[in-house]
Design an enzyme around this catalytic site. Sequence first.
Site, short mmCIF file in Angstrom:
data_model
loop_
_atom_site.label_atom_id
_atom_site.label_comp_id
_atom_site.label_asym_id
_atom_site.label_seq_id
_atom_site.Cartn_x
_atom_site.Cartn_y
_atom_site.Cartn_z
N MET B 1 -43.62 68.92 -20.26
CA MET B 1 -43.33 68.48 -21.63
C MET B 1 -43.32 67.17 -22.56
O MET B 1 -43.64 66.57 -21.63
CB MET B 1 -41.53 70.09 -21.25
N CYS B 2 -42.76 67.42 -22.95
CA CYS B 2 -42.84 66.00 -24.11
C CYS B 2 -41.36 66.37 -25.19
O CYS B 2 -40.91 67.28 -25.37
CB CYS B 2 -44.17 66.29 -25.56
N GLN B 3 -41.52 64.64 -26.14
CA GLN B 3 -40.04 64.79 -26.74
C GLN B 3 -41.14 64.42 -27.92
O GLN B 3 -41.55 63.91 -28.31
CB GLN B 3 -38.76 63.56 -26.30
N ILE B 78 -43.43 61.66 -27.65
CA ILE B 78 -43.65 61.14 -26.37
C ILE B 78 -44.05 62.02 -25.35
O ILE B 78 -43.22 63.35 -25.22
CB ILE B 78 -42.69 60.36 -25.68
N ASN B 108 -44.21 69.90 -28.72
CA ASN B 108 -44.27 69.70 -27.77
C ASN B 108 -43.90 71.19 -26.93
O ASN B 108 -43.05 72.26 -27.70
CB ASN B 108 -42.53 69.34 -27.90
#
Lengths: 257, 257
Positions: B1-3, B78, B108
């Site tokens: 997962m990401c932000q 990110i 995301n």
Amino acid sequence: MCQLLGMNCNTPTDICFSFEGFALRGGLTGEHRDGWGISFFEQNACRSFHDTLPAAESDIAKLISNYPIKALNVISHIRKATIGKIELRNTQPYNRELWGQEWVYAHNGDLWDYEFTESRPSRPIGSSDSEATFCDLLNLLRNKFPEEMPAIAILAKTVEEFARKVSNYGTFNFLLSNGVYLFAHCSTKLCYIIREAPFKEAHLRDKDLSINFSQVTTNQDKVAVVATEPLTDNEVWTYFEKDQLLVFKNGEVLDFV
Amino acid sequence: MCQLLGMNCNTPTDICFSFEGFALRGGLTGEHRDGWGISFFEQNACRSFHDTLPAAESDIAKLISNYPIKALNVISHIRKATIGKIELRNTQPYNRELWGQEWVYAHNGDLWDYEFTESRPSRPIGSSDSEATFCDLLNLLRNKFPEEMPAIAILAKTVEEFARKVSNYGTFNFLLSNGVYLFAHCSTKLCYIIREAPFKEAHLRDKDLSINFSQVTTNQDKVAVVATEPLTDNEVWTYFEKDQLLVFKNGEVLDFV
């Protein structure tokens, strides 16, 4: 007018030394104050840095001079604005996707009467003659080879024919890369050097700075550097002929053209 | 997962404060160590910075935290790699040209069974589920509206329908911008804040750092910030509803959706 810098290697190499001299032409040793950009390929993707400030004064350019990003292919451009305002959208290199590959392009020269042909699907974002030619070239290639990149000799021939046509409008020096090949076309001014073993010391023309390449390379390395004007004053650079297209791969000139 | 991090304003604003907190989640206060990127719009063009290093340790991220690039629209991402290796070509945000405009996109969430539909002309360069959805969205828009961008309400409806379809494959939080509008879609987690007069002091969640926005703004300024999780701990952030698409312009939420 502008200045071009390209690099094509057989092993990932940083461009810090060459870029340090080149960037000084952006406002210090040269008059190319109207923005600059650089694109580094890693595999078939690339990352680019652009700034509308003069390269000689840009914090981002300082980072690039000091931060060794290693790449097989690099294209850089410093701009003296003639056609198109000083805006980010007119700051080269340009990039577009074709055949699932990233393509990067930078042009030096004025094409005063060149107009975008309204071809599709790629369209210019900015107002420069350079981006118009890039979009026309991409659309030509996509229409001619819709599914896949053709053999490199066929692709080079198509690019060369396009270059010949556009050269009728003015000066058309350009660099083009997909991360594997570096196409370099000379209409008026372009030169190159291939550095390979035995590596020697090189000294910049634009700054009193030397590097001994033998200390930072292996015997197998081959690095081709292409530039509008020679970047060093103690090496022999080869000048392109007028209307010559060269294609570099793994630091060598391909010999089919 | 990401932000995800996005900004949409009515006056060019730098994102240094928000980015400083956000970047720390890339390896220090968060586990998103697998690269990061940020795109700043200036008019209809943008410049992007990408790095495969963790944002918390990246020299390029340090430059962004300290170098005030002012923009009306910003998208940053990110990454914690799940689908697609840690490579530059899988590092978001992605960008493509459509209707002579630059479009920037960051996603995301995991879409495990999502496959690129082989639509044309845009094709993925990398191997992530995220880029596949971006190319499919662009091709859908280009086919439906071949010549020009439609009215924003119609465009938003099309994007929303696409989002609903893709959400069947998994988590589909994304940000999308053309430099004027910021589209933000929440599938599971996204929040926003709109800062306007009277401006107050804000304090980061990820670092003991405050800024008094009243000292760096005018009374007319409106700044919308969208993020996966609130970036400050002394302001009220509004959480998106599940499957909600909001469109921001000039620091405000458009109310047609």
